[in-house]
Design a protein around this motif. Structure first.
Motif, PDB file in Angstrom:
ATOM      1  N   ARG A  95       3.104  -7.025  -4.321  1.00  0.00           N
ATOM      2  CA  ARG A  95       2.453  -7.947  -5.248  1.00  0.00           C
ATOM      3  C   ARG A  95       1.088  -7.470  -5.718  1.00  0.00           C
ATOM      4  NH1 ARG A  95       5.017 -11.813  -1.697  1.00  0.00           N
ATOM      5  NH2 ARG A  95       6.496 -13.136  -2.820  1.00  0.00           N
ATOM      6  N   THR A  96       0.816  -6.175  -5.681  1.00  0.00           N
ATOM      7  CA  THR A  96      -0.419  -5.681  -6.277  1.00  0.00           C
ATOM      8  C   THR A  96      -0.305  -5.755  -7.797  1.00  0.00           C
ATOM      9  OG1 THR A  96       0.321  -3.388  -6.415  1.00  0.00           O
ATOM     10  CG2 THR A  96      -0.728  -4.077  -4.349  1.00  0.00           C
ATOM     11  N   THR A  97      -1.410  -5.586  -8.481  1.00  0.00           N
ATOM     12  CA  THR A  97      -1.401  -5.677  -9.938  1.00  0.00           C
ATOM     13  C   THR A  97      -0.451  -4.664 -10.560  1.00  0.00           C
ATOM     14  OG1 THR A  97      -3.701  -6.431  -9.883  1.00  0.00           O
ATOM     15  CG2 THR A  97      -2.851  -5.679 -11.998  1.00  0.00           C
ATOM     16  N   THR A  98      -0.506  -3.423 -10.076  1.00  0.00           N
ATOM     17  CA  THR A  98       0.389  -2.405 -10.618  1.00  0.00           C
ATOM     18  C   THR A  98       1.847  -2.750 -10.348  1.00  0.00           C
ATOM     19  OG1 THR A  98      -1.220  -0.606 -10.512  1.00  0.00           O
ATOM     20  CG2 THR A  98       1.103   0.012 -10.413  1.00  0.00           C
ATOM     21  N   ILE A  99       2.148  -3.187  -9.141  1.00  0.00           N
ATOM     22  CA  ILE A  99       3.542  -3.440  -8.782  1.00  0.00           C
ATOM     23  C   ILE A  99       4.107  -4.630  -9.548  1.00  0.00           C
ATOM     24  CG2 ILE A  99       5.077  -4.108  -6.892  1.00  0.00           C
ATOM     25  CD1 ILE A  99       3.257  -2.418  -5.031  1.00  0.00           C
ATOM     26  N   VAL A 100       3.340  -5.711  -9.698  1.00  0.00           N
ATOM     27  CA  VAL A 100       3.882  -6.847 -10.441  1.00  0.00           C
ATOM     28  C   VAL A 100       4.003  -6.524 -11.925  1.00  0.00           C
ATOM     29  CG1 VAL A 100       3.011  -8.514  -8.782  1.00  0.00           C
ATOM     30  CG2 VAL A 100       1.664  -8.031 -10.854  1.00  0.00           C
ATOM     31  N   SER A 101       3.372  -5.449 -12.364  1.00  0.00           N
ATOM     32  CA  SER A 101       3.502  -5.041 -13.769  1.00  0.00           C
ATOM     33  C   SER A 101       4.930  -4.653 -14.116  1.00  0.00           C
ATOM     34  CB  SER A 101       2.561  -3.872 -14.075  1.00  0.00           C
ATOM     35  OG  SER A 101       1.214  -4.258 -13.963  1.00  0.00           O
ATOM     36  N   ARG A 104       4.919 -12.313 -11.461  1.00  0.00           N
ATOM     37  CA  ARG A 104       4.299 -11.560 -12.563  1.00  0.00           C
ATOM     38  C   ARG A 104       3.427 -12.402 -13.485  1.00  0.00           C
ATOM     39  NH1 ARG A 104       5.078  -9.278 -17.742  1.00  0.00           N
ATOM     40  NH2 ARG A 104       4.863  -7.002 -17.735  1.00  0.00           N
ATOM     41  N   ASP A 105       3.830 -13.612 -13.776  1.00  0.00           N
ATOM     42  CA  ASP A 105       3.167 -14.385 -14.823  1.00  0.00           C
ATOM     43  C   ASP A 105       1.683 -14.606 -14.536  1.00  0.00           C
ATOM     44  OD1 ASP A 105       5.572 -14.499 -16.098  1.00  0.00           O
ATOM     45  OD2 ASP A 105       5.898 -16.661 -15.821  1.00  0.00           O
ATOM     46  N   ASP A 106       0.876 -14.492 -15.593  1.00  0.00           N
ATOM     47  CA  ASP A 106      -0.565 -14.778 -15.574  1.00  0.00           C
ATOM     48  C   ASP A 106      -1.385 -13.758 -14.784  1.00  0.00           C
ATOM     49  OD1 ASP A 106      -0.225 -17.102 -17.132  1.00  0.00           O
ATOM     50  OD2 ASP A 106       0.247 -18.287 -15.339  1.00  0.00           O
ATOM     51  N   TYR A 107      -0.831 -12.554 -14.569  1.00  0.00           N
ATOM     52  CA  TYR A 107      -1.591 -11.500 -13.906  1.00  0.00           C
ATOM     53  C   TYR A 107      -1.862 -10.308 -14.833  1.00  0.00           C
ATOM     54  CZ  TYR A 107      -0.839 -14.062  -9.583  1.00  0.00           C
ATOM     55  OH  TYR A 107      -0.835 -15.037  -8.610  1.00  0.00           O
ATOM     56  N   GLY A 108      -1.605 -10.476 -16.122  1.00  0.00           N
ATOM     57  CA  GLY A 108      -1.866  -9.409 -17.072  1.00  0.00           C
ATOM     58  C   GLY A 108      -3.359  -9.238 -17.333  1.00  0.00           C
ATOM     59  N   PRO A 109      -3.786  -8.165 -18.006  1.00  0.00           N
ATOM     60  CA  PRO A 109      -2.923  -7.142 -18.615  1.00  0.00           C
ATOM     61  C   PRO A 109      -2.243  -6.271 -17.560  1.00  0.00           C
ATOM     62  CG  PRO A 109      -5.225  -6.504 -18.800  1.00  0.00           C
ATOM     63  CD  PRO A 109      -5.235  -7.897 -18.255  1.00  0.00           C
ATOM     64  N   TYR A 110      -1.066  -5.807 -17.899  1.00  0.00           N
ATOM     65  CA  TYR A 110      -0.232  -5.108 -16.940  1.00  0.00           C
ATOM     66  C   TYR A 110      -0.356  -3.589 -17.051  1.00  0.00           C
ATOM     67  CZ  TYR A 110       1.688  -9.771 -16.574  1.00  0.00           C
ATOM     68  OH  TYR A 110       1.817 -11.118 -16.387  1.00  0.00           O
ATOM     69  N   THR A 111      -0.099  -2.940 -15.933  1.00  0.00           N
ATOM     70  CA  THR A 111      -0.187  -1.485 -15.867  1.00  0.00           C
ATOM     71  C   THR A 111       1.002  -0.856 -16.590  1.00  0.00           C
ATOM     72  OG1 THR A 111      -1.228  -1.709 -13.700  1.00  0.00           O
ATOM     73  CG2 THR A 111      -0.395   0.479 -14.298  1.00  0.00           C
ATOM     74  N   PRO A 112       0.766   0.050 -17.516  1.00  0.00           N
ATOM     75  CA  PRO A 112       1.879   0.703 -18.215  1.00  0.00           C
ATOM     76  C   PRO A 112       2.471   1.836 -17.390  1.00  0.00           C
ATOM     77  CG  PRO A 112      -0.194   1.550 -19.047  1.00  0.00           C
ATOM     78  CD  PRO A 112      -0.549   0.479 -18.040  1.00  0.00           C
ATOM     79  N   GLY A 113       3.542   2.426 -17.921  1.00  0.00           N
ATOM     80  CA  GLY A 113       4.103   3.614 -17.289  1.00  0.00           C
ATOM     81  C   GLY A 113       5.389   3.391 -16.535  1.00  0.00           C
ATOM     82  N   PHE A 114       6.046   2.246 -16.754  1.00  0.00           N
ATOM     83  CA  PHE A 114       7.275   1.936 -16.035  1.00  0.00           C
ATOM     84  C   PHE A 114       8.386   1.554 -17.011  1.00  0.00           C
ATOM     85  CE2 PHE A 114       3.715   1.044 -13.252  1.00  0.00           C
ATOM     86  CZ  PHE A 114       4.044   1.782 -12.120  1.00  0.00           C
ATOM     87  N   LYS A 115       9.599   1.983 -16.693  1.00  0.00           N
ATOM     88  CA  LYS A 115      10.783   1.616 -17.462  1.00  0.00           C
ATOM     89  C   LYS A 115      11.723   0.851 -16.544  1.00  0.00           C
ATOM     90  CE  LYS A 115      10.662   5.731 -20.452  1.00  0.00           C
ATOM     91  NZ  LYS A 115      11.467   6.907 -20.917  1.00  0.00           N
ATOM     92  N   VAL A 167      12.367   2.024 -12.760  1.00  0.00           N
ATOM     93  CA  VAL A 167      12.590   1.038 -11.705  1.00  0.00           C
ATOM     94  C   VAL A 167      13.764   0.147 -12.108  1.00  0.00           C
ATOM     95  CG1 VAL A 167      10.173   1.050 -11.004  1.00  0.00           C
ATOM     96  CG2 VAL A 167      10.951  -0.588 -12.724  1.00  0.00           C
ATOM     97  N   ALA A 168      14.158  -0.750 -11.220  1.00  0.00           N
ATOM     98  CA  ALA A 168      15.331  -1.589 -11.474  1.00  0.00           C
ATOM     99  C   ALA A 168      14.958  -3.047 -11.694  1.00  0.00           C
ATOM    100  CB  ALA A 168      16.314  -1.486 -10.315  1.00  0.00           C
ATOM    101  N   GLU A 226       0.831  -1.209   0.000  1.00  0.00           N
ATOM    102  CA  GLU A 226       0.000   0.000   0.000  1.00  0.00           C
ATOM    103  C   GLU A 226       0.865   1.259   0.000  1.00  0.00           C
ATOM    104  OE1 GLU A 226      -3.890   0.035   2.476  1.00  0.00           O
ATOM    105  OE2 GLU A 226      -2.539  -1.377   3.460  1.00  0.00           O
ATOM    106  N   ALA A 227       1.945   1.224   0.741  1.00  0.00           N
ATOM    107  CA  ALA A 227       2.825   2.389   0.785  1.00  0.00           C
ATOM    108  C   ALA A 227       3.481   2.627  -0.568  1.00  0.00           C
ATOM    109  CB  ALA A 227       3.887   2.213   1.873  1.00  0.00           C
ATOM    110  N   VAL A 228       3.892   1.547  -1.250  1.00  0.00           N
ATOM    111  CA  VAL A 228       4.475   1.690  -2.582  1.00  0.00           C
ATOM    112  C   VAL A 228       3.430   2.234  -3.553  1.00  0.00           C
ATOM    113  CG1 VAL A 228       5.498   0.458  -4.533  1.00  0.00           C
ATOM    114  CG2 VAL A 228       6.211  -0.087  -2.200  1.00  0.00           C
TER     115      VAL A 228
END
Length: 411
Positions: free
Chosen positions: A157-163, A171-182, A149-150, A121-123
């Motif tokens: 392990r939220t949907t956004t974080i595992v994205s 990560r596997d099988d939790y898509g579609p994933y949240t965009p916006g990360f490099k 990110v690194a 939640e804090a992340v």
């Protein structure tokens, strides 16, 4: 006195562990693969299972138990608050709220904090704040914000974080994933520099990667991130959920390079091993972008959490636990390094936090943890033949030596 793990004790002529393990397997989803140890009591650095066998806890709840199990002053704070008030929701202010928030803000050297419950939640809070800051302050076009990110990260392990996780099991099988990360290689400042552009609102990094195997970045890496973020007008977010609050021998792992991020993300030890407590700490120029209704949590900053968290902050304010971690950590790393070439192939870490790589020809990390448990020591494996050691900061020198001796014995 050193209390070592004793042989299995029979209680009422019945060994209870196998049935308890089977019950847990039957009635719970298998999102964890715990060791077959069923703990019923604990104090300090030691736990006792349902059959009376004692174990030295060298995991400490992934740093949630930095102050050990049932630390007397933390238990007292919780008991006192339980007799008075436990929950109001954020619809009202309670008498523990400002005390906790002020104390934590001062510990972090920041203007304010936003209390939540879990580390994830804090992340999520930090991500939302960074994006809102990017749109309202930096002027990033709507819905175009990116966060760097690194590789090898673990932020929850939220949907956004595992994205933006690179761990297939998370990560596997939790898509579609949240965009916006490099994603860039951990420890590579050139790659990070190349990834930052006008859309970058934040760099989110663990000062030491815990889940990956206690990976310490190259010297100057954190200072380099600080310099890049300052020069490029982006926020530096330090996820100190595992590494912070005394674990590495300093209050924060960033302190080892004298670096101050724009946002601290905190959790685990902040709840004293009693209640889940997390928080984001930042200056008003950052957290000030939030407005009523834009983010919240019914249980975030509840009276019980604040009472315990205030005592955690007080304990850290003495400096005792940071000193213990630094001094005992030096002892731990010296002793572990002596085992390189004798079953270990690498040792990493800071303070009372170590990642150790076992020669994979000897055994897997899981097998090592099972053997250690038989010898009365609890640890956790990760990524093949790597073990993580993170004993409570209250552990005694003789107990620490005993744990390393047990490791040497299984090797």
């Amino acid at each position: 006195m050193l209390h070592t793990g004793s042989p299995e004790v029979i209680v009422d002529d019945l060994v209870r562990t196998p049935a308890a393990v089977a019950d847990a397997e039957r009635w719970t989803a298998h999102n964890y693969h715990p060791l077959p140890v069923v703990i019923s009591e604990a104090e300090g650095a030691w736990v006792t299972d349902v059959d009376g066998k004692r174990y030295l806890d060298c995991l400490a709840g992934y740093s949630a138990l930095n102050f050990g199990h049932r630390h007397p002053s933390l238990i007292a704070a919780a008991h006192a608050q339980l007799d008075r008030l436990t929950l109001t929701s954020r619809a009202f202010i309670h008498d523990q709220f400002a005390t906790f928030c002020r104390g934590l803000a001062e510990l972090c050297g920041k203007d304010m904090v936003l209390p939540m419950n879990t580390g994830a939640e804090a992340v999520e809070t930090a991500i939302k704040v960074a994006r809102k800051w990017g749109y309202q302050v930096k002027g990033v076009p709507a819905n175009a914000a990116t966060i760097v990110v690194a590789d090898g990260n673990f932020h929850g392990r939220t949907t956004t974080i595992v994205s933006f996780s690179t761990d297939p099991s998370a990560r596997d099988d939790y898509g579609p994933y949240t965009p916006g990360f490099k994603i860039v290689p951990y420890g590579d400042l050139e790659a990070m520099d190349a990834a930052i552009d006008d859309t970058t609102v934040a760099v989110l990094i663990e000062p030491i990667q815990g889940e990956q195997g206690v990976i310490v970045p190259p010297p100057g890496y954190l200072q380099g991130i600080r310099d890049l973020c300052t020069a490029r007008g982006t926020l530096f977010i330090a996820d100190e959920i595992q590494s912070g609050l005394g674990r590495t021998g300093r209050t924060f792992a960033c302190d080892h390079e004298g670096v101050v991020p724009d946002m601290y993300v905190l959790g685990k030890a902040l709840g004293g091993g009693i209640v889940p407590v997390s928080a984001v700490a930042a200056d008003a120029s950052v957290l000030g972008v939030l407005s009523p209704g834009s983010h919240g949590s019914t249980f975030g900053g509840n009276p019980l959490a604040c009472a315990v968290g205030t005592e955690v902050v007080r304990l850290l304010g003495t400096g005792e636990y940071q000193r213990r971690s630094a001094e005992l950590g030096a002892r731990l790393h010296t002793d572990l390094s002596a085992l390189i070439g004798h079953g270990l192939i690498a040792v990493r870490g800071r303070g009372l936090w170590a990642g150790i790589d076992i020669d994979p020809s000897l055994m897997s990390g899981r097998e090592a943890c099972e053997r250690l448990a038989e010898h009365g020591v609890l640890a956790k494996d990760t990524h093949g033949s790597t073990l993580r050691l993170a004993p409570p900061l209250v552990i005694e020198p003789a107990e620490l030596d005993w744990a390393v001796e047990r490791l040497a014995a299984i090797l």
